[in-house]
Scaffold this active site. Structure first.
Site, short mmCIF file in Angstrom:
data_model
loop_
_atom_site.label_atom_id
_atom_site.label_comp_id
_atom_site.label_asym_id
_atom_site.label_seq_id
_atom_site.Cartn_x
_atom_site.Cartn_y
_atom_site.Cartn_z
CG LEU A 1 25.44 17.06 5.30
CD1 LEU A 1 25.09 16.74 3.86
CD2 LEU A 1 25.32 18.55 5.54
CB SER B 1 24.83 15.13 13.40
OG SER B 1 24.80 16.25 12.57
CD GLU C 1 26.93 11.91 20.20
OE1 GLU C 1 25.75 12.10 20.50
OE2 GLU C 1 27.33 10.87 19.60
CG ASP D 1 22.03 22.58 15.43
OD1 ASP D 1 23.20 22.19 15.55
OD2 ASP D 1 21.24 22.09 14.61
NE ARG E 1 23.51 19.67 14.08
CZ ARG E 1 22.46 19.00 13.62
NH1 ARG E 1 22.62 17.83 13.05
NH2 ARG E 1 21.24 19.48 13.74
CB THR F 1 17.70 16.84 5.43
OG1 THR F 1 17.72 17.42 6.73
CG2 THR F 1 17.29 17.92 4.44
N1 LIG Z 1 21.99 18.37 22.32
C1 LIG Z 1 21.20 17.36 21.96
N2 LIG Z 1 21.52 16.70 20.85
C2 LIG Z 1 20.72 15.69 20.47
C3 LIG Z 1 19.58 15.31 21.20
N3 LIG Z 1 19.02 14.25 20.57
C4 LIG Z 1 19.77 14.01 19.48
N4 LIG Z 1 20.80 14.86 19.41
C5 LIG Z 1 21.85 15.00 18.38
O1 LIG Z 1 21.24 15.61 17.28
C6 LIG Z 1 21.92 15.26 16.11
C7 LIG Z 1 20.90 14.86 15.08
O2 LIG Z 1 20.21 16.00 14.74
P1 LIG Z 1 18.67 16.06 14.38
O3 LIG Z 1 18.23 17.43 14.71
O4 LIG Z 1 17.96 14.89 14.97
O5 LIG Z 1 18.56 15.84 12.90
P2 LIG Z 1 19.16 16.70 11.80
O6 LIG Z 1 20.32 15.86 11.42
O7 LIG Z 1 19.43 18.11 12.19
O8 LIG Z 1 18.04 16.82 10.73
P3 LIG Z 1 17.58 15.69 9.73
O9 LIG Z 1 18.49 15.80 8.55
O10 LIG Z 1 16.18 16.02 9.39
O11 LIG Z 1 17.69 14.38 10.45
C8 LIG Z 1 22.91 14.19 16.49
O12 LIG Z 1 24.20 14.80 16.61
C9 LIG Z 1 22.42 13.74 17.86
O13 LIG Z 1 23.49 13.30 18.69
C10 LIG Z 1 19.27 16.04 22.37
O14 LIG Z 1 18.28 15.81 23.04
N5 LIG Z 1 20.12 17.06 22.71
#
Ligand SMILES: Nc1nc2c(ncn2[C@@H]2O[C@H](COP(=O)(O)OP(=O)(O)OP(=O)(O)O)[C@@H](O)[C@H]2O)c(=O)[nH]1
Ligand SMILES: [Zn+2]
Length: 362
Positions: free
Chosen positions: A218, A220, A260, A294, A296, A317
């Site tokens: 998944l 993002s 995003e 978060d 989402r 993940t």
């Molecule tokens: N608000 C915010 N979003 C971020 C930042 N850096 C990356 N993102 C967003 O975080 C999302 C990715 O989430 P992550 O927490 O890196 O990873 P994850 O998908 O939750 O977890 P994994 O499955 O382990 O990768 C994407 O939508 C990015 O645009 C930040 O500093 N602030």
């Protein structure tokens, strides 16, 4: 057959209005208010709002904590907007960009009496429009009349609350073959939500059998990481490593979810980056802006997997919240497949913060 918009369609219209700076009329429990997003407000509209009555600014408890304002309503504060303040004052409360340079504008006076239902509704709407979670709220008597007279979108909380609570419903639009470097046997499926929001995609690699756990990711959306090769996060390398692993195994499914910035949108993510340059970490930056860590809705991914016929996944993940949500939504996670790639000197602290504050596995 009714020709007019359904509550869900009105909701999307209201989001578009707020993004243009156009007010909407909200109704809840027999009360009405005119609402406009703080970030897109102009001087003329502020004057017009003031002519209707006392103005309050709804902000989240996260933003209120930063501003040392009382949040009597738990999750939010209703800030009284003094009659002599200008747009810059309002923007200063809504937007933390200048918090350090121009320390506050207070003391801020929070409203205690009355009901916060319309303010909560306004913030939810602003967030879902990917705007700063700050909205001007002016209570009025004849909301329906003003909406009709001024041509404003009218939203009744009783009708749209179920839409907010429900996971987005999506329908497949089209799928076509996309041979990729990582896997020649690729197909891209496009899904469209009924609420007029962003479309989401599924990249299917090979023909994964539906009755076996599928290697799944998944992902993002991250414009900066996925497209620009930003070194501030690990998203780009994760995206490509996931596709490569699926290509090597011959089958898999990668959901590309347009969430995003963990659901706050690119403009707000860049606001967070700007705060990070002032010394705040990724979680603190979100809070100063008024968001949760978060934002989402992981139910979305589970819904898409089900729509494609998958009931069990081997999930790529490091985020335990994703696994919990899959299980809660009835998708079995038979295995967590770690995905640790893309560590750089620019994202070392970012990854450490995720591990410490968001429970990511290292
Ligand atoms: N608000 C915010 N979003 C971020 C930042 N850096 C990356 N993102 C967003 O975080 C999302 C990715 O989430 P992550 O927490 O890196 O990873 P994850 O998908 O939750 O977890 P994994 O499955 O382990 O990768 C994407 O939508 C990015 O645009 C930040 O500093 N602030
Ligand atoms: Zn990223």
């Amino acid at each position: 057959m009714p020709l007019g918009p359904s509550p869900l369609e009105r909701l999307n219209r209201a989001r578009a209005d707020l993004r243009m700076g156009v007010p909407v009329v909200l109704a809840a429990a027999g009360r009405f208010a005119i609402v406009v997003a703080a970030e897109e407000l102009g001087a003329d509209r502020l004057a017009a709002l003031r002519a209707l009555g006392p103005v309050t600014l709804a902000i989240t408890v996260r933003r209120a904590e930063t501003l040392k304002a009382r949040a009597y309503d738990g999750d939010l504060a209703r800030i009284v907007v003094p009659e002599d303040v200008d747009l810059a004052w309002l923007r200063g409360v809504a937007d933390p960009a200048d918090d350090l340079r121009a320390p506050m504008k207070g003391p801020l006076n929070s409203q205690r009496d009355g009901d916060a239902g319309l303010h909560r509704f306004a913030i939810q709407l602003a967030k879902s429009a990917h705007l700063l979670p700050a909205a001007l709220v002016v209570p009025v008597q004849d909301g329906a009349g003003i909406a009709r007279q001024e041509g404003l979108t009218f939203l009744d909380l009783d009708l749209v609350a179920p839409e907010f609570a429900r996971a987005a419903r999506l329908h497949p639009v089209i799928a076509a073959r996309v041979p990729m470097r990582a896997a020649e046997a690729g197909r891209l499926h496009v899904f469209r939500p009924e609420d007029g929001g962003e479309e989401h995609y599924a990249v299917e690699i090979g023909r994964p059998p539906r009755d076996k756990p599928v290697l799944a990711r998944l992902h993002s959306a991250c414009f900066t990481g996925d497209l620009l090769g930003s070194l501030k996060c690990d998203c780009g390398p994760q995206l490509h490593a996931a596709l490569e692993q699926m290509g090597a195994e011959g089958t898999g499914v990668l959901l590309y979810l347009n969430q995003e910035g963990r659901g706050i949108g690119l403009a707000n993510k860049m606001r967070a980056y700007s705060l990070q340059d002032q010394g705040f970490d990724t979680v603190e930056a979100n809070h100063r802006l008024g968001f949760e860590d978060d934002e989402r809705d992981f139910r979305l991914g589970a819904g898409l997997l089900k729509a494609m016929g998958f009931g069990a996944v081997r999930l790529l993940t490091n985020n335990p919240a994703k696994i919990r949500m899959m299980e809660a939504m009835g998708i079995t996670v038979t295995e967590r497949v770690p995905l640790q790639v893309g560590r750089t000197r620019h994202n070392d602290a970012y990854l450490a913060t995720k591990a410490k504050k968001s429970g990511h596995l290292l």
